[in-house]
Motif scaffolding. Sequence first.
Motif, PDB file in Angstrom:
ATOM      1  N   CYS A  98     -34.613  28.544 -10.330  1.00 37.62           N
ATOM      2  CA  CYS A  98     -34.881  28.212 -11.719  1.00 37.62           C
ATOM      3  C   CYS A  98     -34.654  26.722 -11.894  1.00 37.62           C
TER       4      CYS A  98
ATOM      5  N   ASP B  98     -35.055  23.056 -14.377  1.00 30.78           N
ATOM      6  CA  ASP B  98     -35.203  22.411 -15.668  1.00 30.78           C
ATOM      7  C   ASP B  98     -36.590  21.778 -15.715  1.00 30.78           C
TER       8      ASP B  98
ATOM      9  N   CYS C 137     -30.130  30.929 -13.002  1.00 24.89           N
ATOM     10  CA  CYS C 137     -31.211  31.770 -13.524  1.00 24.89           C
ATOM     11  C   CYS C 137     -30.729  32.696 -14.637  1.00 24.89           C
TER      12      CYS C 137
ATOM     13  N   TRP D 181     -33.016  32.564 -17.772  1.00 24.23           N
ATOM     14  CA  TRP D 181     -33.650  31.268 -17.972  1.00 24.23           C
ATOM     15  C   TRP D 181     -35.161  31.401 -17.939  1.00 24.23           C
TER      16      TRP D 181
ATOM     17  N   ASN E  34     -37.598  26.193 -21.078  1.00 28.84           N
ATOM     18  CA  ASN E  34     -36.330  25.489 -20.854  1.00 28.84           C
ATOM     19  C   ASN E  34     -35.214  26.042 -21.740  1.00 28.84           C
TER      20      ASN E  34
ATOM     21  N   TYR F  46     -32.515  29.771 -22.308  1.00 24.23           N
ATOM     22  CA  TYR F  46     -32.053  31.096 -21.936  1.00 24.23           C
ATOM     23  C   TYR F  46     -32.411  32.040 -23.078  1.00 24.23           C
TER      24      TYR F  46
END
Length: 309
Positions: free
Chosen positions: A73, A75, A85, A93, A98, A100
């Motif tokens: 995962c 950014d 993740c 994520w 970007n 959660y």
Amino acid sequence: MLTPKAWAVIAAAAIAWGSLLQTPAAADGGKVVCDIWGKCRVVASDTRESAGQPGRQGKPASSGGGSSKKPKCRDGLQSNVEVPCSLDGLGAWSNTHNCYFKAAVPQPPDGDPAREGHAADDGAVYNAYCPANPNMQSMWFAQPPNGVAAAVDPQVLALQAVKKMTLLGPDIGIVPKPGSKGVVGMPVWMWANDVPNAWGPVVASASAGAVTVTATARVSKVAWSMGDGSRVVCNGRGTAYRAAFGKKVSPDCGYRYDQPSASAPSGKYRVTATATWAIGWEGGGQTGQLTEVRANAVDIAVAEVQVLN
């Protein structure tokens, strides 16, 4: 041109600023790394900060030359930075957003602003935690965002379980019996026969993903409409009549007519028994109660005694 000492002062200030932006929740599942301009991101807890490249993920030592199959995962604003993740309590994520996301349980009802104008049966609302956009609290999606489980509302599953049940109105027992004639002033006995789908318990389950909800239904009371405008509520099934009882009054569910049924539109009284089903359910870490109503009816004739002189 800034001297090394000046750069050190700026860096120290940026790190201090970053520590103020770090939230406890983010620290639990990873850590927040800030550059010298105060730009902060959540990164994996083992992220190394190499000189000039804060937040670059160091490569773990290989034990056998094989590659890890663990999902990556990243950014989206700093593509070289890997992030956890998932974070406990915050969800999974989404590389695309970007953020959660975690499905909101229970789901907001129709008209709630979080639904962004969509009906309750259209898509779902997800709680959001976005390190780069702390003002984002939730977001509606027609389909679950990538990597995020769909919303599972245990109460919705409970309703699905109830639909699987064939709940019926009471299986009526009554004296005088339909087809015979009762007499004005004589005791009327009413009871509900012990038939599972007409009295309970009835058990059914419904599942979605890893969540299973089990519901159990039982009749809690029966309301009897006697056809002459009167109503009798019995909290139990009532006592079934036997010939040995003669002219005794029912101990728990009875009635007396003071007028013959000849005045009724059909010449008979329509007796309607309405059962209230109390339904308890549990699953998905929740419990709850639901209520269903079912009815059944019979027609009885009640005559007036003729006295011969």
